[in-house]
Structure formats: structure tokens, C-alpha cells
Design an enzyme around this catalytic site. Structure first.
Site, mmCIF file in Angstrom:
data_model
loop_
_atom_site.group_PDB
_atom_site.id
_atom_site.type_symbol
_atom_site.label_atom_id
_atom_site.label_comp_id
_atom_site.label_asym_id
_atom_site.label_seq_id
_atom_site.Cartn_x
_atom_site.Cartn_y
_atom_site.Cartn_z
ATOM 1 N N SER A 30 0.829 -1.209 0.000
ATOM 2 C CA SER A 30 0.000 0.000 0.000
ATOM 3 C C SER A 30 0.860 1.255 0.000
ATOM 4 O O SER A 30 0.560 2.234 -0.698
ATOM 5 C CB SER A 30 -0.918 -0.003 1.224
ATOM 6 O OG SER A 30 -1.716 -1.160 1.262
ATOM 7 N N ASN A 31 1.935 1.253 0.786
ATOM 8 C CA ASN A 31 2.792 2.439 0.877
ATOM 9 C C ASN A 31 3.665 2.629 -0.351
ATOM 10 O O ASN A 31 4.284 3.684 -0.509
ATOM 11 C CB ASN A 31 3.663 2.344 2.133
ATOM 12 C CG ASN A 31 2.836 2.481 3.389
ATOM 13 O OD1 ASN A 31 2.404 3.573 3.747
ATOM 14 N ND2 ASN A 31 2.584 1.370 4.067
ATOM 15 N N SER A 80 -3.215 -5.835 9.000
ATOM 16 C CA SER A 80 -3.140 -4.412 9.301
ATOM 17 C C SER A 80 -4.400 -3.883 9.967
ATOM 18 O O SER A 80 -4.550 -2.675 10.135
ATOM 19 C CB SER A 80 -2.883 -3.619 8.001
ATOM 20 O OG SER A 80 -1.675 -4.010 7.413
ATOM 21 N N GLY A 86 0.782 -5.464 10.985
ATOM 22 C CA GLY A 86 0.802 -4.532 9.871
ATOM 23 C C GLY A 86 0.918 -3.082 10.263
ATOM 24 O O GLY A 86 0.691 -2.202 9.430
ATOM 25 N N VAL A 129 5.418 -5.563 9.510
ATOM 26 C CA VAL A 129 5.566 -4.801 8.268
ATOM 27 C C VAL A 129 4.969 -3.437 8.567
ATOM 28 O O VAL A 129 3.747 -3.274 8.575
ATOM 29 C CB VAL A 129 4.855 -5.480 7.086
ATOM 30 C CG1 VAL A 129 5.047 -4.667 5.809
ATOM 31 C CG2 VAL A 129 5.354 -6.906 6.896
ATOM 32 N N TYR A 175 -2.533 -10.892 2.812
ATOM 33 C CA TYR A 175 -2.456 -9.475 3.186
ATOM 34 C C TYR A 175 -3.867 -8.948 3.389
ATOM 35 O O TYR A 175 -4.649 -8.849 2.444
ATOM 36 C CB TYR A 175 -1.724 -8.699 2.092
ATOM 37 C CG TYR A 175 -1.530 -7.225 2.356
ATOM 38 C CD1 TYR A 175 -1.647 -6.666 3.628
ATOM 39 C CD2 TYR A 175 -1.198 -6.367 1.306
ATOM 40 C CE1 TYR A 175 -1.454 -5.319 3.844
ATOM 41 C CE2 TYR A 175 -0.994 -5.014 1.504
ATOM 42 C CZ TYR A 175 -1.116 -4.494 2.774
ATOM 43 O OH TYR A 175 -0.924 -3.151 2.975
ATOM 44 N N LYS A 217 0.083 -10.812 6.740
ATOM 45 C CA LYS A 217 0.280 -9.456 7.239
ATOM 46 C C LYS A 217 -1.113 -8.914 7.547
ATOM 47 O O LYS A 217 -1.932 -8.740 6.652
ATOM 48 C CB LYS A 217 0.967 -8.565 6.208
ATOM 49 C CG LYS A 217 1.099 -7.117 6.704
ATOM 50 C CD LYS A 217 1.388 -6.127 5.600
ATOM 51 C CE LYS A 217 1.337 -4.708 6.154
ATOM 52 N NZ LYS A 217 1.422 -3.674 5.085
#
Length: 333
Positions: free
Chosen positions: A83-84, A204, A228, A245, A174, A202
Site C-alpha cells: 500500500s505504501n 493491518s 501490519g 511490516v 495481506y 500481514k
């Protein structure tokens, strides 16, 4: 900056459970180490931002410069095209070129996780194979979400099973509901954890109870849980997560690795003090100001942040001042 109720309550409960260790004792983290795992994911992974030039082209020179600076930080590995990394804004060829660039600069002992999730199963498989050929060690596969109403546990289990069956490299699930509007259901995670080529998740979402259940219910599997976000990293470790992460690792990588170390050594009071100082900066570069805030903060710590691709807009002067104040009041600037 006030913490949301969703984050604050689980964090308080987890931190309270660690209070017994605050008397100066150091008890090591009881999370089982790596033996038996296909790949050991213990440690910190920064989800790299993608540097762009003023003309919004991928700037590989600046990417290599950031990688040289990150080389001195004891990360377990790097994540690209998450995403980043502004993954949805990159063309397919750009995605592969970023993976090649990072792989070439990354020491062999450090893992490279690459985002390969697409909306269709067919496209995800194709991109995952290409990512492996470009040098990725692990495929990070986000939940398909455009038709989220149809993304039942059954549909998602079938999707990920087909991807994992076809992938030449291990797969990490994810779940990032803030971006997708879809939480990968716990029951689906527990089924997928049994797949020999799915080695972790992961998560988040920030639901500490859910993460604890994942760890608890998958102890007999080759499966690892990655936090996350830096905001709940300590709480995740206390419940058995393997690593994190964390977007903030792009900015404060040494501090995140120090938190990882303190938790593993059982120095809970020091870990708690450090965690407290990381919560507000992390929230500022994620939910508050997003990637433009993350890139701006990177510049204050010697990295190249640069512009985002439109339609992501730069911060206003007032927002920049608020962001800087958040880092300053927590003694990072």
C-alpha cells in the site's frame, strides 16, 4: 492526537498483561523460533515507498539511494509494492522493474516480499509468477475487493488456494481493511494456513484479539503472523506475532528494530516506553496523513520522499507543521 477506541483498548489490555515484567526483569519472548518454517519471517520489514521524480516517473536513482541507507539497519527484509508503495498507481512493467532494482541492491540474506495481488485470480497468478522471476522471495497477496460483497470466505479460500498452488514462491496473505473495506475472515485464514505454500499473513486491521487467535489456532502449521502497523507492534509480539511490516520503518527503522530486539529479549519496560513514543508518529504517517505524510517525514531523516503520484496530493503547510510537531513532541526531531 487521540487514539481510536479500537486501538486503545486492546493495547491497554496487552500492555497491562506485561506489567509483571516492568520490575526490571528481562524474560525472553516465548514465540517459537524459526525451525520448521519454510522461511523465517521474524523481524521488521519496511514497506518501501516508491520514489517519483517531479515529473511523477519512478526515480530508480533515488530508490537505490534509499536502499543504501537502509542497508545499515538490521531489517529482516523489505516489502515492495504494498500500500505504501503506491502499488495501484504503477504500471505492470514498472512493478517488475521496481522488484528487479530492489533485488539487485538487497543482500541475499534479506528477504524481498513483493505485492502481487490483483482483482482476478488469473491476473494474480500471472503477476506472482512474474514477481518470482524478477527476484521476489515471497508474494504478498492482498484481498481482491472490488466486488467485496461477493468476497465470501469460500470465494477467498478458493482464490488464495489457486494462487498458492500456482506460485513458485511462498505466499503471505495481506489483509488491509482500511484500504480494501474487507477483512480477510478469520475462518478463511485458518483454512488457508494449512496450505503448504501459504506461510503467513500481514494483518493491518489492528484487532489484537483476532491476531492472538491466529497465532493460537495456527501453532501446528507452518504459518507466521506479521503485525501490519507500528502502533500495535509490541502488543502483537506479546501475543506471539513473528514480526512487523510497518510503514514507520521507512522513517524510524532503527527504532522499530530496537523495539523488536527489546521484545525478544523480554525487556518489556523499555519496550513499552519505546512503543509509546512510536504510536503518534505512526498514526500521523498512516491514517492521519497517509503516504504524502510518510514521504514528507522521510525527508527529515535523510531519505528521499519526494512527490506522490496524483491524485494523491501533497500536504498543506499547516499539515506539514502538524506532522513535524508530532515527531518533535515524541522526541524524534
Amino acid at each position: 492526537m487521540a487514539l481510536s477506541t479500537r486501538l486503545t483498548s486492546p493495547l491497554r489490555r496487552a500492555l497491562a498483561a506485561l506489567h509483571w515484567a516492568a520490575s526490571g526483569q528481562c524474560r525472553r519472548l516465548s514465540t517459537p523460533p524459526g525451525p520448521g518454517h519454510t522461511l523465517d519471517l521474524r523481524g521488521i520489514f519496511p514497506p518501501l515507498t516508491t520514489p517519483f521524480s517531479p515529473m511523477q516517473e519512478v526515480d530508480y536513482v533515488q530508490l537505490e539511494g534509499n536502499l543504501r541507507r537502509y542497508a545499515s539497519i538490521p531489517f529482516r527484509g523489505l516489502v515492495v509494492l504494498g500500500s505504501n508503495g503506491e502499488y495501484p498507481y504503477l504500471a505492470p512493467l514498472e512493478r517488475l522493474d521496481v522488484v528487479r532494482c530492489v533485488r539487485q541492491a538487497l543482500p541475499k540474506e534479506r528477504l524481498l516480499l513483493a505485492g502481487s495481488g490483483c482483482e482476478s485470480t488469473q491476473a494474480t497468478i500471472k503477476l506472482t509468477v512474474s514477481m518470482a522471476e524478477a527476484g521476489a522471495d515471497v508474494a504478498l497477496v492482498v484481498t481482491p475487493c472490488y466486488y467485496r460483497g461477493a468476497m465470501t470466505s469460500t470465494a477467498l479460500v478458493q482464490h488464495y488456494t489457486e494462487v498458492a498452488d500456482a506460485s513458485p514462491i511462498p505466499v503471505v496473505l495481506y489483509s488491509v481493511p482500511a484500504n480494501t473495506g474487507l477483512d480477510l475472515p478469520l475462518e478463511a485464514v485458518l483454512i488457508l494456513a494449512q496450505h503448504p505454500n501459504i506461510i503467513g499473513i500481514k494483518d493491518s486491521g489492528g484487532d489484537i484479539s483476532r491476531m492472538g487467535l491466529m497465532v493460537h489456532k495456527t501453532q501446528q502449521e507452518d504459518f507466521q503472523v506479521l503485525a501490519g502497523s507500528a502502533s500495535f507492534l509490541l502488543a502483537s509480539y506479546a501475543l506471539g506475532a513473528s514480526g512487523g511490516v510497518c510503514a514507520l520503518a521507512n522513517v524510524l527503522g532503527d527504532a522499530l528494530c530496537q523495539l523488536d530486539h527489546l521484545c525478544r529479549e523480554g525487556c518489556w519496560q523499555e519496550a513499552r516506553d519505546l512503543q509509546h513514543r512510536l504510536i503518534e508518529p505512526n498514526m500521523a504517517v498512516t491514517r492521519r496523513f497517509g503516504i504524502p505524510g510518510l514521504k514528507k517525514a522521510m525527508e527529515w531523516f535523510g531519505y528521499y520522499g519526494g512527490p506522490c503520484r496524483t491524485p494523491l496530493a501533497p500536504l498543506s503547510p499547516a499539515q506539514v507543521e502538524e506532522l513535524r510537531s508530532t515527531f518533535s513532541t515524541n522526541s524524534w526531531l
